[in-house]
Design an enzyme around this catalytic site. Structure first.
Site, PDB file in Angstrom:
ATOM      1  N   GLU A   1       0.847  -1.189   0.000  1.00 35.71           N
ATOM      2  CA  GLU A   1       0.000   0.000   0.000  1.00 35.71           C
ATOM      3  C   GLU A   1       0.883   1.240   0.000  1.00 35.71           C
ATOM      4  OE1 GLU A   1      -2.690  -0.260   3.325  1.00 35.71           O
ATOM      5  OE2 GLU A   1      -3.625  -2.098   2.565  1.00 35.71           O
TER       6      GLU A   1
ATOM      7  N   HIS B   1      -7.861   1.271   1.700  1.00 35.91           N
ATOM      8  CA  HIS B   1      -7.730   0.932   3.126  1.00 35.91           C
ATOM      9  C   HIS B   1      -8.500   1.934   4.004  1.00 35.91           C
ATOM     10  CE1 HIS B   1      -4.966  -1.249   6.201  1.00 35.91           C
ATOM     11  NE2 HIS B   1      -6.142  -0.995   6.723  1.00 35.91           N
TER      12      HIS B   1
HETATM   13  N1  LIG Z   1      -9.856  -2.347   6.489  1.00 36.51           N
HETATM   14  C1  LIG Z   1      -9.663  -1.697   7.590  1.00 36.51           C
HETATM   15  O1  LIG Z   1      -9.549  -0.482   7.593  1.00 36.51           O
HETATM   16  C2  LIG Z   1      -9.604  -2.444   8.886  1.00 36.51           C
HETATM   17  C3  LIG Z   1     -10.055  -1.827  10.050  1.00 36.51           C
HETATM   18  C4  LIG Z   1     -10.012  -2.533  11.239  1.00 36.51           C
HETATM   19  C5  LIG Z   1      -9.502  -3.806  11.277  1.00 36.51           C
HETATM   20  N2  LIG Z   1      -9.023  -4.369  10.148  1.00 36.51           N
HETATM   21  C6  LIG Z   1      -8.511  -5.742  10.151  1.00 36.51           C
HETATM   22  O2  LIG Z   1      -9.626  -6.630  10.253  1.00 36.51           O
HETATM   23  C7  LIG Z   1      -9.207  -7.865  10.798  1.00 36.51           C
HETATM   24  C8  LIG Z   1     -10.153  -8.338  11.873  1.00 36.51           C
HETATM   25  O3  LIG Z   1     -10.203  -7.438  12.943  1.00 36.51           O
HETATM   26  P1  LIG Z   1     -10.923  -7.841  14.311  1.00 36.51           P
HETATM   27  O4  LIG Z   1     -10.947  -6.644  15.163  1.00 36.51           O
HETATM   28  O5  LIG Z   1     -12.192  -8.545  14.029  1.00 36.51           O
HETATM   29  O6  LIG Z   1      -9.857  -8.872  14.854  1.00 36.51           O
HETATM   30  P2  LIG Z   1     -10.084 -10.004  15.969  1.00 36.51           P
HETATM   31  O7  LIG Z   1      -8.742 -10.344  16.481  1.00 36.51           O
HETATM   32  O8  LIG Z   1     -11.143  -9.594  16.909  1.00 36.51           O
HETATM   33  O9  LIG Z   1     -10.639 -11.241  15.132  1.00 36.51           O
HETATM   34  C9  LIG Z   1      -9.848 -12.008  14.283  1.00 36.51           C
HETATM   35  C10 LIG Z   1     -10.415 -13.407  14.319  1.00 36.51           C
HETATM   36  O10 LIG Z   1      -9.808 -14.161  13.281  1.00 36.51           O
HETATM   37  C11 LIG Z   1      -9.557 -15.454  13.773  1.00 36.51           C
HETATM   38  N3  LIG Z   1      -8.558 -16.077  12.908  1.00 36.51           N
HETATM   39  C12 LIG Z   1      -7.258 -15.760  12.794  1.00 36.51           C
HETATM   40  N4  LIG Z   1      -6.694 -16.491  11.818  1.00 36.51           N
HETATM   41  C13 LIG Z   1      -7.656 -17.271  11.309  1.00 36.51           C
HETATM   42  C14 LIG Z   1      -7.687 -18.226  10.288  1.00 36.51           C
HETATM   43  N5  LIG Z   1      -6.618 -18.511   9.576  1.00 36.51           N
HETATM   44  N6  LIG Z   1      -8.847 -18.860  10.050  1.00 36.51           N
HETATM   45  C15 LIG Z   1      -9.965 -18.585  10.764  1.00 36.51           C
HETATM   46  N7  LIG Z   1      -9.991 -17.670  11.750  1.00 36.51           N
HETATM   47  C16 LIG Z   1      -8.854 -17.023  12.021  1.00 36.51           C
HETATM   48  C17 LIG Z   1      -9.137 -15.237  15.195  1.00 36.51           C
HETATM   49  O11 LIG Z   1      -9.241 -16.402  15.969  1.00 36.51           O
HETATM   50  C18 LIG Z   1     -10.114 -14.148  15.611  1.00 36.51           C
HETATM   51  O12 LIG Z   1     -11.293 -14.664  16.127  1.00 36.51           O
HETATM   52  C19 LIG Z   1      -7.782  -7.640  11.280  1.00 36.51           C
HETATM   53  O13 LIG Z   1      -6.891  -8.127  10.312  1.00 36.51           O
HETATM   54  C20 LIG Z   1      -7.660  -6.131  11.329  1.00 36.51           C
HETATM   55  O14 LIG Z   1      -6.340  -5.711  11.191  1.00 36.51           O
HETATM   56  C21 LIG Z   1      -9.079  -3.725   8.949  1.00 36.51           C
HETATM   57  O1  LIG Z   2      -6.127   3.336   9.908  1.00 36.37           O
HETATM   58  C1  LIG Z   2      -5.347   2.501   9.479  1.00 36.37           C
HETATM   59  O2  LIG Z   2      -4.248   2.781   8.986  1.00 36.37           O
HETATM   60  C2  LIG Z   2      -5.640   1.012   9.589  1.00 36.37           C
HETATM   61  C3  LIG Z   2      -7.043   0.661   9.907  1.00 36.37           C
HETATM   62  C4  LIG Z   2      -7.240  -0.835  10.084  1.00 36.37           C
HETATM   63  O3  LIG Z   2      -6.547  -1.574   9.178  1.00 36.37           O
HETATM   64  C5  LIG Z   2      -6.984  -1.298  11.482  1.00 36.37           C
HETATM   65  O4  LIG Z   2      -6.182  -2.197  11.680  1.00 36.37           O
HETATM   66  O5  LIG Z   2      -7.638  -0.767  12.375  1.00 36.37           O
END
Ligand SMILES: NC(=O)c1ccc[n+]([C@@H]2O[C@H](COP(=O)([O-])OP(=O)(O)OC[C@H]3O[C@@H](n4cnc5c(N)ncnc54)[C@H](O)[C@@H]3O)[C@@H](O)[C@H]2O)c1
Ligand SMILES: O=C(O)CC[C@@H](O)C(=O)O
Length: 630
Positions: free
Chosen positions: A490, A513
């Site tokens: 990214e 993102h």
């Molecule tokens: N796009 C964005 O802007 C954004 C924003 C926030 C979070 N995220 C990402 O979203 C994802 C989820 O966030 P969250 O707060 O729900 O996390 P979390 O830790 O609460 O949940 C992740 C879940 O995935 C499970 N897991 C891990 N590896 C696995 C696999 N191979 N198969 C099945 N299950 C598996 C874990 O056991 C856990 O329950 C993270 O990668 C986070 O970085 C992205």
């Molecule tokens: O704000 C960001 O840069 C990342 C957001 C998201 O991927 C997160 O992990 O919360």
């Protein structure tokens, strides 16, 4: 024994955060038609006097002559002056009360206004050197008592000499008249006090600059309200962290620097020296090399959910605590997932792009409702389970797969494997965490197991999906559409270009993102992560820390707190307590929590001890970090 130093404080913009004469001008000029121009003239005269460009006595006389000032105005300001105390002075009242014989106030200001503050600080009236206003019979201010040296230029030095103090004299103030005291030889040291206002010529003439009472006490080797002056603690926030965080941290007294974009490893290594706390989002890699270059680092905050960009084990091994904001943007990601699911089902983005090109294509072919479709959620954590609730309320059937045991919400069904989920789902949405083992868990083989024309959403982490394989599956029509918010590579800033094999494909929504990038989420993250940092810095609380044992702690009260982070190896607590006993420290309370890697001991001790005794604690085998808090 040598005499202890006497601390001589200026009043305006030092002990209080206002300039008295300007505040009096505000009162006297209320409702006056020329108020603005008189205020400007007064402000200019004050600045000229404080910067050493105009004789002080002359400036005082000219300013008073400009004002229709009365006894009532003076009484009004005197009645509220205690509310105007400078923040760091207010939190260090104990220093003043404990050292009544060592404090003098010297000011060109007026006795009626200074007296209430002097009384609160415990400074006796004979140690308050200031001007006395003169009034006419109607109560209007006519000037100041001209026999008082403080009504004249150079008067502060003369007034201080008149006290015949013995021992070193330390002058503290923000203005040129304070610098003059040292220049005239009436003080041994002069600190430019810059918490309220910073004047370059005054700082240049000073032995040192202090931005708060805490810094002054630290510089003089004295005990203040805090174990270390917060303004000396540098917090570096990268990647456009929300201003709410900056505000919270600055309000608590810390010095905050911000950088708009991410820094690469070498840039971060060049910036990290002297930084006590680092704040990042998802783009900055905090590697072991970065941590090695960090000579002061105590904590890292991920102002987001993911912490895969930080080497958590390397940080723990160096006693550096890492925090994140695990729930503050959860809802924003879920809402975007719902939005892109509907958009993909209805081919909204391609239809919209065609309309912008002037093409009208009203057709229902390939457009479907979400209702009754099966959503397969991979990773049923905070985001996955929240999406489950919203998807069911839209009429979808929800199945999920998670590596760990998770409570199935509503009617959601747990499936035994990823493969079963892929085969059953009309939409597959990925919400696993960013651990390295999750690299390319969706590749060509997994895409081949999905239903013909099914949709794929990735709003978790870029490396989870093999984007080359996804691009082929989309190109061949095997996969009906995809929404991708995260990418293996990214751009570090908005100015850098973006490229991906997914660009230009049909029914593919690409977003930069932004799953968690809503105003609500960013503000909530800023507040949450800043609060976690403050809890750790100010009281050692590690609640929500992702790489050290979590210990919830109350504010330190009536004690000193010793924080000891160590490698989890046998005998550390025993050694630590032996060292505490040898140093004669009286333990008031103690907590120990360990995980498989690290131990965290918090010991509250009686304040009465020899500070040198603490040196022995740092040498306990296994110590990673030692910190004293009060
Ligand atoms: N796009 C964005 O802007 C954004 C924003 C926030 C979070 N995220 C990402 O979203 C994802 C989820 O966030 P969250 O707060 O729900 O996390 P979390 O830790 O609460 O949940 C992740 C879940 O995935 C499970 N897991 C891990 N590896 C696995 C696999 N191979 N198969 C099945 N299950 C598996 C874990 O056991 C856990 O329950 C993270 O990668 C986070 O970085 C992205
Ligand atoms: O704000 C960001 O840069 C990342 C957001 C998201 O991927 C997160 O992990 O919360």
């Amino acid at each position: 024994m040598a005499d202890a130093a006497t601390f001589v404080f200026d009043f305006d913009s030092t002990l209080v955060r206002i300039e008295t004469l300007e505040a009096l001008a505000d009162l006297a000029l209320a409702g006056c038609p020329d108020a603005a121009s008189i205020r400007t003239q007064i402000g200019r005269l004050t600045d000229q006097a404080m910067a050493g460009e105009l004789d002080f006595g002359e400036a005082l006389r000219r300013r008073l002559a400009l004002l229709p000032l009365t006894r009532e105005h003076v009484a009004t300001l005197a009645a509220r002056i205690l509310d105007e105390g400078t923040p760091s002075v207010r939190r260090n009242l104990a220093f003043f009360r404990d050292n009544p014989g060592r404090i003098v106030i010297v000011s060109g200001g007026f006795r009626e206004i200074i007296a209430p503050v002097a009384e609160r600080l415990g400074v006796s009236p004979d140690r308050v050197l200031c001007n006395d206003l003169t009034y006419d019979a109607s109560g209007r201010v006519t000037g100041v008592d001209g026999t008082n040296p403080l009504s004249r230029a150079g008067g502060k030095a003369e007034a201080i000499r008149g006290l015949n103090l013995t021992g070193p004299i330390v002058m503290i103030g923000d203005g040129w008249t304070d610098a003059e005291v040292k220049l005239a030889g009436a003080a041994d040291r002069f600190y430019a006090f810059t918490e309220v206002v910073r004047r370059e010529p005054v700082v240049a003439a000073a032995d040192a600059e202090v931005a708060s009472m805490d810094e002054l006490l630290h510089a003089e080797g004295l005990t203040g309200r805090w174990s270390y002056p917060r303004s000396r603690m540098k917090i570096l926030l990268l990647e456009n962290v929300h201003p709410a965080a900056v505000e919270r941290l600055e309000d608590a007294g810390y010095t905050v620097d911000t950088v708009k974009g991410a820094l690469d490893e070498d840039e971060l290594i060049a910036r990290i020296r002297g930084v006590h706390v680092l704040g990042v989002r998802s783009k900055t890699q905090v590697s072991a090399r970065v941590l090695d270059a960090a000579d002061r680092l105590m904590a890292v905050a991920a102002f987001c959910i993911g912490t895969n960009q930080i080497d958590l084990a390397a940080a723990a091994d160096r006693g550096v605590a890492v925090f994140n904001a695990p729930y503050s943007n959860t809802r924003s990601v879920v809402e975007l997932a719902v939005g892109v699911m509907i958009a993909l089902m209805r081919d909204v983005t391609d239809k919209s792009a065609a309309m912008h090109r002037g093409e009208w294509n009203k057709s229902a072919t390939g457009s479907r409702e979400l209702r009754g479709k099966t959503l397969g959620i991979v990773g049923y954590g905070a985001i996955g389970s929240q999406l489950s609730v919203l998807a069911e309320s839209l009429g979808m059937r929800v199945v999920f797969h998670d590596l760990t045991e998770r409570l199935a919400l509503g009617n959601a069904r747990r499936l035994p494997s990823l493969d079963v989920l892929l085969a059953e789902s009309d939409v597959v949405s990925l919400h696993v965490d960013g651990r390295v083992e999750n690299t390319a868990i969706i590749g060509a083989a997994q895409l081949a197991r999905m239903k013909e024309g099914a949709l794929l959403l990735n709003l978790s982490r870029g490396h989870i999906v093999d984007v080359g394989a996804l691009s082929q599956a989309l190109g061949s029509g095997r996969i009906g559409g995809a929404a991708v918010d995260v990418f293996p590579e990214e751009p570090a800033t908005n100015a850098d270009p973006f490229d991906s094999p997914l660009r230009g494909l049909k029914n593919v929504i690409l977003t930069p993102h932004i799953g968690g990038s809503t105003e609500e989420a960013q503000e909530a993250i800023g507040e949450f992560a800043a609060d976690r940092l403050l809890a750790y810095l100010n009281r050692g609380d590690t609640t929500f820390c992702v790489n050290l044992p979590n210990v919830q702690l109350a504010e330190v009260s009536g004690a000193h707190r010793i924080l000891h982070i160590h490698r989890n190896q046998p005998g550390v607590l025993a050694d630590l307590n032996r060292a505490l006993a040898a140093a004669g420290l009286n333990i008031l309370g103690q907590h120990l929590k360990t995980d498989e890697r690290t131990g965290y001991v918090i010991t509250d001790v009686d304040r009465d001890y020899d500070p040198q005794a603490l040196d022995g604690l740092k040498t306990v085998a296994g110590t990673l970090r030692f910190r004293l808090l009060y």
